[in-house]
Design a protein around this motif. Sequence first.
Motif, short mmCIF file in Angstrom:
data_model
loop_
_atom_site.label_atom_id
_atom_site.label_comp_id
_atom_site.label_asym_id
_atom_site.label_seq_id
_atom_site.Cartn_x
_atom_site.Cartn_y
_atom_site.Cartn_z
N CYS A 195 -4.59 3.53 3.61
CA CYS A 195 -5.98 3.06 3.74
C CYS A 195 -6.06 1.85 4.67
O CYS A 195 -7.01 1.72 5.47
CB CYS A 195 -6.54 2.71 2.37
SG CYS A 195 -6.60 4.09 1.21
N GLN A 196 -5.06 0.97 4.61
CA GLN A 196 -5.07 -0.21 5.47
C GLN A 196 -4.90 0.17 6.94
O GLN A 196 -5.47 -0.48 7.83
CB GLN A 196 -3.94 -1.16 5.05
CG GLN A 196 -3.90 -2.47 5.79
CD GLN A 196 -5.12 -3.33 5.50
OE1 GLN A 196 -5.76 -3.17 4.47
NE2 GLN A 196 -5.47 -4.20 6.45
N ALA A 197 -4.15 1.24 7.20
CA ALA A 197 -3.99 1.71 8.58
C ALA A 197 -5.33 2.16 9.15
O ALA A 197 -5.63 1.94 10.33
CB ALA A 197 -2.98 2.85 8.63
N LEU A 198 -6.16 2.79 8.31
CA LEU A 198 -7.49 3.19 8.77
C LEU A 198 -8.36 1.98 9.07
O LEU A 198 -9.18 1.99 10.00
CB LEU A 198 -8.16 4.06 7.69
CG LEU A 198 -7.47 5.38 7.37
CD1 LEU A 198 -8.20 6.10 6.24
CD2 LEU A 198 -7.40 6.28 8.59
N ILE A 199 -8.17 0.91 8.29
CA ILE A 199 -8.93 -0.32 8.54
C ILE A 199 -8.47 -0.98 9.83
O ILE A 199 -9.28 -1.47 10.63
CB ILE A 199 -8.76 -1.28 7.35
CG1 ILE A 199 -9.37 -0.66 6.09
CG2 ILE A 199 -9.40 -2.63 7.64
CD1 ILE A 199 -9.10 -1.44 4.83
N VAL A 200 -7.16 -1.00 10.08
CA VAL A 200 -6.63 -1.61 11.31
C VAL A 200 -7.16 -0.88 12.53
O VAL A 200 -7.49 -1.50 13.55
CB VAL A 200 -5.09 -1.59 11.27
CG1 VAL A 200 -4.52 -2.00 12.63
CG2 VAL A 200 -4.57 -2.52 10.18
N GLN A 201 -7.27 0.44 12.43
CA GLN A 201 -7.75 1.22 13.56
C GLN A 201 -9.28 1.30 13.62
O GLN A 201 -9.82 2.07 14.42
CB GLN A 201 -7.16 2.64 13.49
CG GLN A 201 -5.63 2.65 13.53
CD GLN A 201 -5.07 4.06 13.39
OE1 GLN A 201 -5.17 4.86 14.32
NE2 GLN A 201 -4.50 4.35 12.23
N LYS A 202 -9.96 0.53 12.75
CA LYS A 202 -11.41 0.45 12.72
C LYS A 202 -12.06 1.79 12.39
O LYS A 202 -13.22 2.04 12.74
CB LYS A 202 -11.97 -0.06 14.05
CG LYS A 202 -11.58 -1.50 14.34
CD LYS A 202 -12.29 -2.01 15.58
CE LYS A 202 -11.92 -3.48 15.83
NZ LYS A 202 -12.60 -4.02 17.02
N VAL A 203 -11.32 2.64 11.69
CA VAL A 203 -11.95 3.86 11.17
C VAL A 203 -12.87 3.49 10.01
O VAL A 203 -13.93 4.07 9.82
CB VAL A 203 -10.86 4.86 10.71
CG1 VAL A 203 -11.50 6.09 10.09
CG2 VAL A 203 -9.98 5.25 11.88
N VAL A 204 -12.46 2.49 9.22
CA VAL A 204 -13.27 1.95 8.14
C VAL A 204 -13.42 0.46 8.41
O VAL A 204 -12.43 -0.26 8.49
CB VAL A 204 -12.62 2.19 6.76
CG1 VAL A 204 -13.48 1.59 5.66
CG2 VAL A 204 -12.41 3.68 6.53
N ILE A 205 -14.65 -0.01 8.55
CA ILE A 205 -14.88 -1.43 8.86
C ILE A 205 -15.77 -2.02 7.77
O ILE A 205 -16.99 -1.85 7.79
CB ILE A 205 -15.55 -1.60 10.24
CG1 ILE A 205 -14.73 -0.89 11.32
CG2 ILE A 205 -15.71 -3.08 10.57
CD1 ILE A 205 -15.36 -0.92 12.68
N THR A 206 -15.20 -2.70 6.82
CA THR A 206 -15.91 -3.40 5.75
C THR A 206 -15.03 -4.54 5.28
O THR A 206 -13.83 -4.36 5.10
CB THR A 206 -16.22 -2.45 4.57
OG1 THR A 206 -16.91 -1.31 5.06
CG2 THR A 206 -17.09 -3.15 3.53
N ASP A 207 -15.64 -5.67 5.04
CA ASP A 207 -14.86 -6.82 4.62
C ASP A 207 -14.21 -6.62 3.25
O ASP A 207 -13.13 -7.13 2.99
CB ASP A 207 -15.74 -8.07 4.59
CG ASP A 207 -16.21 -8.47 5.98
OD1 ASP A 207 -15.53 -8.05 6.94
OD2 ASP A 207 -17.23 -9.17 6.09
N TYR A 208 -14.91 -5.89 2.38
CA TYR A 208 -14.41 -5.72 1.02
C TYR A 208 -13.63 -4.42 0.83
O TYR A 208 -13.16 -4.15 -0.27
CB TYR A 208 -15.58 -5.73 0.03
CG TYR A 208 -16.37 -7.02 0.05
CD1 TYR A 208 -15.88 -8.15 -0.60
CD2 TYR A 208 -17.58 -7.11 0.72
CE1 TYR A 208 -16.59 -9.34 -0.59
CE2 TYR A 208 -18.30 -8.29 0.74
CZ TYR A 208 -17.80 -9.40 0.09
OH TYR A 208 -18.50 -10.57 0.10
#
Length: 650
Positions: A594-607
Motif C-alpha cells: 500500500c505504501q508503494a502505491l502512495i509513493v507512486q501517487k496512485v493514492v494521495i491522502t495524508d491519512y
Amino acid sequence: MIYLIQHSHKNLEEYFFFLWLSKMASSRINEDRSNRSAAYRAVIQGKKQSEETFRSFWREEGVKPLDKFGDTVLHFLAIYGNEDAVRLLLRDGLVTSENLKAKNVNGDTALHEAARYGHKDVAEIMLRTEKDLAYERNKLGETPLFVAAACGKKEVFSLLEKYIGDCMMRRNDGCTILHAAVIGGYYSLAIGILESYPDLAGKRNEKGKTALHLLAAKPESFRSVSAYTLRDLGTKSLIPVHMLRAIIYWCIPVLNKESQPVNSAEEPSNSASIHKLDRSSSVNYILGFPWLKEIDDAKQSHAVALMLAERLIKREDWSQYVHTEDKDLEGSQFGISSEKKNRMPDPLIQATRLGIIEVVQEILSVYPEALYTFDGKGRNILQIAVAEKKWFLYDHLMTSGTNMDRMLSAIDHEGNSIIHLAAHLESPPSTPPGVFQQMMWAVLWFKRVQYDSYPYLWELQNSDGKTARQVFETNHASLRENAERTVRELANAVLIVSTLIGTINFAAIFTVPGGFDQKTGEAIFLSNRHWEFGLLMFYLAGGLFSALFTMGTLLVIIFMRFETEDFYLSLPFYYVTDMISIFYSAVFTIVACCQALIVQKVVITDYTPLVVFFFIYGLIALVLMETSYVIFDYKYYLIRYCLCYRGLES
C-alpha cells in the motif's frame, strides 16, 4: 354347452356384485376421509361457522380416532384450545364421561393434552363435567397434573392442584412432579412446588435420584458451565462474538435471591426462568431482540436454577451419602468391592464431574463434612476434578481456604494418587490440529497437580506397579506422536510461506518504485518524497527481518526431539514466537504494498498510510486471535501457575 353358459352367467353376476360392493366401500372410505379432514380443519380453525361440522361428525363417529395415534376430536380440541367447541359438545349432551376418558395410543386423555399445551379453560370445562379425569393416567403413569408440571404450564397446574392427591404426584418410574419440573427445566415452577410440598425434595425415583440429582446433572443451567463465561474462549465460537456475549451477560441485571417468582401462564420454551424485573420499557424493548433475549433468558434461568439448588440442598439429608461412602471406604480396606449396585448417587460427586462450581460451593457451605465423601472408586471430589480435568473447579477447591492436604494425599481403591489421575488421557482425544494443543495442556495439567502434591507421591506406584510419570507416558504416547507429526507438517508449511515473504521483501528492496538515478545511484523518490519512501523501506525491512526470524525459529522446531518436556515450555514458546513473527511479516508486506502505491501517487491522502496500517493490522490480528488464542491462553496460565501457586515456588 348349456351348463357352461349357466355357470358363466352365475360367475358374471358374482363379479358385478363384488364390483358394486367394492365401489360402495371405496365411496364410503372416501366419504369418511372427507369427513375426517373437514372435522380436522374445523378443529384447527376454531370458527363459529365450523361448529356444525365437528358436531355432525361427532354424532356420526363419536370417539372414533382421527389419526393413527388414536387422537379423537376431543384430543384435537384440547390441543388447539378450542374451548367453545368443547363447551358446545358438552352443552348438547353429545359427550359423556366415558367419551372424555377416551385415550390415544399413548394412554393420554384429552385432559392430558389440555395440560400439555396449557389450555386452562378447556381443562376447567372438562373437569367441571368429570372430576375423575384428573386421576386418569397414561401408559407412563402420568396424570394430567404431572404433564402440566413437566411442560411448565403454571395455570393448568394450579387448577389441577385442587384435585391433587399423593398418588397423583408420581409416575411409574417413581419421578414426582418436582422431578418433572426439573427435568423440563421449569425451575420457577419447581420452586413453587417445593414451597408447597417440601417433602418432595427427599423423594427418589426408581434409580434413587432426587430432584437435586437431576438438577446437578444439567450443567447448562448454571453460569460456570455455560457459554457466557470467558473460560472456554477460543473453543466454542468466534472470539469477538464470545466476548460480546459474555459482556452483555455480565451487564444484564439479575433477579435478587430474596425475590419471589411472579405467577405467569407459562415459562419460555428456551429458558427456565419466568422471573421478570422492574425495568424500563426501553430496556425491555432492547432486550426483546432475539439475540439479546436469549442472553437475558439464560441469565435469569441461571439465577433461578441457583435459587432452586440452594433450596434443595438445604432439604437434603447429607448423612446418607457420607455414611455410605465411609462404609465403602472401610470395605475397600478389607478387599471388599466398593461398586455396590444399591449405591445412592451423590449430587456432589455428580456436580464435581460436570464442573458445576455453584452447586459444589453451595453444598460445601451447607454441609462442610461432604468434602470428604468418596465415589465408587474411592476418589474424593478433588481427585474427581483432577481426573475429569475441571481446571476452574480444581482452582476453586485449592483456593477455598479449606485444608486440602488430606485430599491431596488420598489414594483411591486402585492405588492411584492424585498425580496418577492427572496423567489420564482426556476422552475423547482431539484430532489434528488440536492434538498439539491437547498434548500441551495435558503436560501443564500434570505438572500443575504434581507440584501441588507431596514429593513422596511422585514416585508412588499404583496397583499396576506404575508411577504417575509412567502412566502419563503410556497414556499419551500416541497423542505425542500425532502432535509431533502435526507440528512438523505445520512448520514445513509455514516455512514455505515465510520463505516466499522474505524473498518478496528482499527483491522489493532492490527494485524500488521509480528506479535509481543512473549518475548518483540513489533512488529517484528519495529526494522528492523522502518521508513516504523512508516508510516504504522500513516496511520492507520489517517484513524481511520478521520472515528471516520466522524461518530461524521454525528450523529450531523441526530439529527438536519432541520429548514430553518440550511440550511444556519450549514448543509453546517457539510456537508463539513463530505466530507473532509471521504475523508481523505479513502485516509489513501488505502495508509496504500500500505504501508503494502512495509513493507512486496512485493514492494521495495524508491519512491513507495510517488508515491502511491499522486496517491491515486489525484484520490480521483477528485472524491471529482466532487461530492462536489457545496458545496465548496456555502461556498465560503457565505464567500464572508459576507465579501464584506454592508448588512451583517451592
